[in-house]
Design a protein around this motif. Structure first.
Motif, PDB file in Angstrom:
ATOM      1  N   HIS A 155      68.327 107.747  48.364  1.00 34.71           N
ATOM      2  CA  HIS A 155      69.568 107.657  47.589  1.00 34.71           C
ATOM      3  C   HIS A 155      70.294 108.991  47.534  1.00 34.71           C
ATOM      4  CE1 HIS A 155      66.294 108.535  44.700  1.00 34.71           C
ATOM      5  NE2 HIS A 155      67.191 109.123  43.913  1.00 34.71           N
ATOM      6  N   HIS A 205      67.911 111.963  49.060  1.00 34.24           N
ATOM      7  CA  HIS A 205      66.530 112.284  48.689  1.00 34.24           C
ATOM      8  C   HIS A 205      65.804 111.038  48.215  1.00 34.24           C
ATOM      9  CE1 HIS A 205      68.607 112.263  44.802  1.00 34.24           C
ATOM     10  NE2 HIS A 205      67.432 112.040  44.238  1.00 34.24           N
ATOM     11  N   ASN A 263      68.883 111.668  33.779  1.00 35.05           N
ATOM     12  CA  ASN A 263      67.944 110.898  34.589  1.00 35.05           C
ATOM     13  C   ASN A 263      66.552 110.998  33.958  1.00 35.05           C
ATOM     14  OD1 ASN A 263      66.357 109.686  36.500  1.00 35.05           O
ATOM     15  ND2 ASN A 263      66.941 111.031  38.187  1.00 35.05           N
TER      16      ASN A 263
HETATM   17 FE   LIG Z   1      66.976 110.740  42.628  1.00 38.91          FE
END
Ligand SMILES: [Fe+2]
Ligand SMILES: O=C(O)CCC(=O)C(=O)O
Length: 205
Positions: A168, A104, A184
């Motif tokens: 990635h 994605h 994240n």
């Molecule tokens: Fe990502």
């Protein structure tokens, strides 16, 4: 960009305890993401909206002015928190053999990824695989191996990724006992064009 010294031992321990608590509210996901070429999501996640309800530490760290100044220095622009409560800080847990966060690009330009847990060796999977400046996700999933880069991370590591233009993914875990847990944090910049896909709501809603 690897940032191995970002989390101190004490910071890692504190964050791990917090994330262990948050994990109890996380939800299992097993599906293919249509808007990202049908790439697989086999993982357990918790979205920013729930994290904000359950945690003071994570939202405080996300908006920490020292962290923002540090990130701004790295990217050469002002790093700004994003307003989207779902995507701004998320928890991703790969914890079963075959678990993977498929190919994605992110909606926001920068991702700061911090590792609470990671497989000790690259042979156990959970590697970051990426192609910078990708024209499409196929550059990563079907492109030449020479364009593809991989990175192995350990618990306590962190990295900063140009995540909207870098295709990635996280490679599947290859052993039943392997675990890979990351936080994240998404950031934007003053000039960034707004972009929004249905992907965050599918994965964290
Ligand atoms: Fe990502
Ligand atoms: O787990 C990683 O290393 C990448 C996470 C990621 O790409 C995301 O949450 O969008």
């Amino acid at each position: 960009m690897p940032l191995p010294g970002l989390l101190t031992a004490a910071g890692l321990a504190e964050l791990r305890e917090e994330v262990g608590r948050l994990e109890r509210a996380a939800r299992r996901r097993d599906f293919e993401m249509e808007c990202m070429g049908g790439s697989p999501r086999r993982m357990t996640t918790l979205g920013g909206q729930v994290i904000a309800e359950m945690s003071r530490l994570v939202p405080e760290l996300y908006a920490d002015t020292e962290l923002l100044t540090f990130l701004s220095g790295l990217i050469g622009e002002t790093a700004l928190p994003v307003s989207d409560p779902v995507e701004r800080h998320v928890l991703n847990i790969l914890h079963r053999e075959g678990d993977t966060h498929g190919a994605h690009t992110d909606d926001y330009p920068y991702a700061l990824v911090m590792f609470l847990e990671a497989p000790d060796t690259p042979e156990e999977g959970g590697l970051l695989e990426y192609v910078p400046d990708a024209a499409s996700l196929r550059d990563l999933t079907a492109g030449s191996a020479s364009a593809r880069r991989t990175a192995h991370h350990r618990a306590g590591d962190a990295y900063l990724l140009r995540s909207d233009t870098t295709a990635h993914r996280v490679t599947p875990l290859t052993r039943p006992e392997a675990r890979r847990t990351v936080l994240n944090f998404a950031y934007t910049t003053p000039g960034a064009a707004p972009r929004s896909t249905p992907s965050a709501r599918r994965l964290y809603g």
